[in-house]
Design an enzyme around this catalytic site. Sequence first.
Site, mmCIF file in Angstrom:
data_model
loop_
_atom_site.group_PDB
_atom_site.id
_atom_site.type_symbol
_atom_site.label_atom_id
_atom_site.label_comp_id
_atom_site.label_asym_id
_atom_site.label_seq_id
_atom_site.Cartn_x
_atom_site.Cartn_y
_atom_site.Cartn_z
ATOM 1 N N ASP A 8 0.796 -1.276 -0.095
ATOM 2 C CA ASP A 8 0.188 0.001 -0.001
ATOM 3 C C ASP A 8 0.915 1.306 -0.100
ATOM 4 O O ASP A 8 2.166 1.301 0.402
ATOM 5 C CB ASP A 8 -0.952 0.157 1.103
HETATM 6 C C1 BGC Z 1 -4.928 3.480 -0.131
HETATM 7 C C2 BGC Z 1 -4.916 2.393 -1.175
HETATM 8 C C3 BGC Z 1 -4.849 3.063 -2.573
HETATM 9 C C4 BGC Z 1 -3.350 3.931 -2.267
HETATM 10 C C5 BGC Z 1 -3.187 4.421 -3.656
HETATM 11 C C6 BGC Z 1 -3.765 4.083 -0.034
HETATM 12 O O1 BGC Z 1 -3.847 5.291 1.099
HETATM 13 O O2 BGC Z 1 -4.947 2.670 1.073
HETATM 14 O O3 BGC Z 1 -6.131 1.855 -1.247
HETATM 15 O O4 BGC Z 1 -4.764 2.331 -3.436
HETATM 16 O O5 BGC Z 1 -3.594 4.853 -1.294
HETATM 17 O O6 BGC Z 1 -3.911 5.731 -3.871
#
Ligand code: BGC
Length: 728
Positions: A223
Amino acid sequence: MPRPDLTLEQKASLLSGKDFWTTKAIADVPSMLLIDGPHGLRLQDAEGDHLGLHDSRPATCFPTAAAVGSSWDPDVAAELGAAIGREARVAGVTVNLGPGVNIKRSPLCGRNFEYYSEDSLLSGTLGAAHVRGLQGEGVGASVKHFAANNQETDRMRVSADVDERTLREIYFPAFEKVVTEAHPATVMCSYNRVNGVLATQNRWLLTDVLRDEWGFDGVVVSDWGAVNDRVAALRAGLDLEMPGTGGVTDAEIVAAVHRGELAEAVVDRSVQRVLALTGRVTPATGTLDVEAHHALAKRLATECAVLLKNERNTLPIAPEASVAVIGEFAVEARFQGGGSSHVNPTRVDTALDAIRAQGTSVSHARGLDDNAVEIARAADVTVVFAGLREIDESEGYDRDTIALPAGQVDLIRQVATVSRRTVVVLSHGGVVSLEGWHDDVDAILDGWLLGQASGAALADLLYGIANPSGHLAETIPRRLQDNPSYLNFPGEQGHVRYGEGVMVGYRYYETADVDVRYPFGHGLSYTTFETSALSVTVTGDDEAQVSVTATNTGAVVGKHVVQLYVATDAGPVRRPARELRAFAKVALAPGESRTVGLALGRRAFAYYDVELGRWVVAPGAYTVQIGHSAAEIVAEAPITLTGDVITRQLSLDSPVQDWFAHPVVGPLVLRRITESMTEEQAKQADDTPDWLRMVASLPMHQFTRFLAMSGAHLPDDAFAELIDLSKN
Ligand code: BGC
């Protein structure tokens, strides 16, 4: 294929991003574009961020996962995935970051709008369909957030402390289903810790379970900003770190290899996976058909809304009825959530415009400071648009209440007092309480967050152009306090203890017989359905084939969801009262009957045995149930399964009951103990028929010591031979 032409430095730099959304182009390896997801594209041309702060290019905002969950329809998820795939191809996207299949453990989780359900079969089935649709267009999926990411509070540090049976039965199966059945190109691992170990550094999670057990062969991506220790993460099985770190962590990988702390083969393995993923890179092609995708967004939205209540046949509204439309959301649609999934919609339908297009006499007021009460008094039907504002729930934080804002409750109640018929339309991502106003209104249509066409879709449903067919993918409790995670959410001092174990959502409410406002699986229609001719045949290795007939007994076309639950108390662990094990959505014309076949594999009956480290079907009685919801069973059939013959290896530490229960050793040990007893002990045993029950939980070594103290002759080593026998 190995790439001896790449230096260690080049290989390391393939394992992290160049910037927020792209990876580095090195030698002939192309750069990849990975962007959010999951219900529309968020492609940022200028400044990037993963919190939805900066603008992105216009894209179709489809219904959110909370809405798709309520459709109970894999075709909806697949069509949505495919449409996102088409938009992604136009934008030259390699991987779209979705779907999210985390379980809704608490209604308070700020990100529940991005997840499907409190049930893992429903989540996994929809998630797998989304991935198939998306990847069918050539774009990679990223199923997220693996694992046990069920809250936003302290999400980058908190340890989700979950026992293994609960992980295996509740929090893993949706991921397992998506991985094993739909083969997503990537899995995104979560920010949080799982039982003390960061998901990004959790080898058991990322390698033992994900790859070795489930056979995942794609890329594990972090993530955004989840990696603490790059080298440890790589070792654990995390291939690609996102976003980029300006080369800092690439250098750490190189240094670790030079110091002999990291085998270069580990780097090579991840590079192979990333190289395979770059095979999906394609230049941007085609153009976005804005109109067609908006129309699709509307059609999908109509499949998702849930008709919770409809007294006196208040809905559908007759076109000639005079209608008062009340509430902010009727003119400023609430249709998506905040954070990384935030889409810049191509256009937005408002409910008021759409209702005006259907009805002949429509008035509108925003709230009590307008003339809401007056127009409600004058109209045949009043429709109040209520729900949560975008600021009330979002990625990044959890809610602390499920109540509707007090002003809205006030509005509904005042309007309901004067109006002839009151309908409430809800827009929100997480569950909202209906208490305090539910009984004052005639009908409730729950839209969740339906995407950019929500206004038009809701109007079609209100006027019966479309027939509601959604069902709750999560329970609406009477009180937040009734939710099983209540005492353990969102945790304290860095830990959140999943104390309710497998009793999540309806599994708890049904087992503990807790009254809820609307159960999991509930949903009304403008027609009625009946279930008949349930038959269950046990086949082969503890599997079953089920057939059941559904009939549309009403006057209009509608869609019915056949919900199949399995109930049992077989086995040594506490089983939920019932668990959803199969479902199917069928369209039926008035009077039409369809026979639906549903296959139940072994897993439908199994529990995860932590002592044996595997799934076990316990021998015994099971009931196959068909429900209109988890609380309303309309047909059931008992079956008996042979189950697995489990012979647990005995030791002197095993309790007496396990010794006696052992099919081979049990009779022998009982004889040996009886023979070793003194006359007085034998008489006492005869006089106390319950003696076996009284000593059942004593470890065998304690029991023999007690016997010996009172004169019986039973040395510890007398058991060695029996222990050996128990191994077979
Ligand atoms: C989120 C993800 C997301 C990623 C990219 C993170 O803060 O938890 O679900 O895909 O950011 O934006």
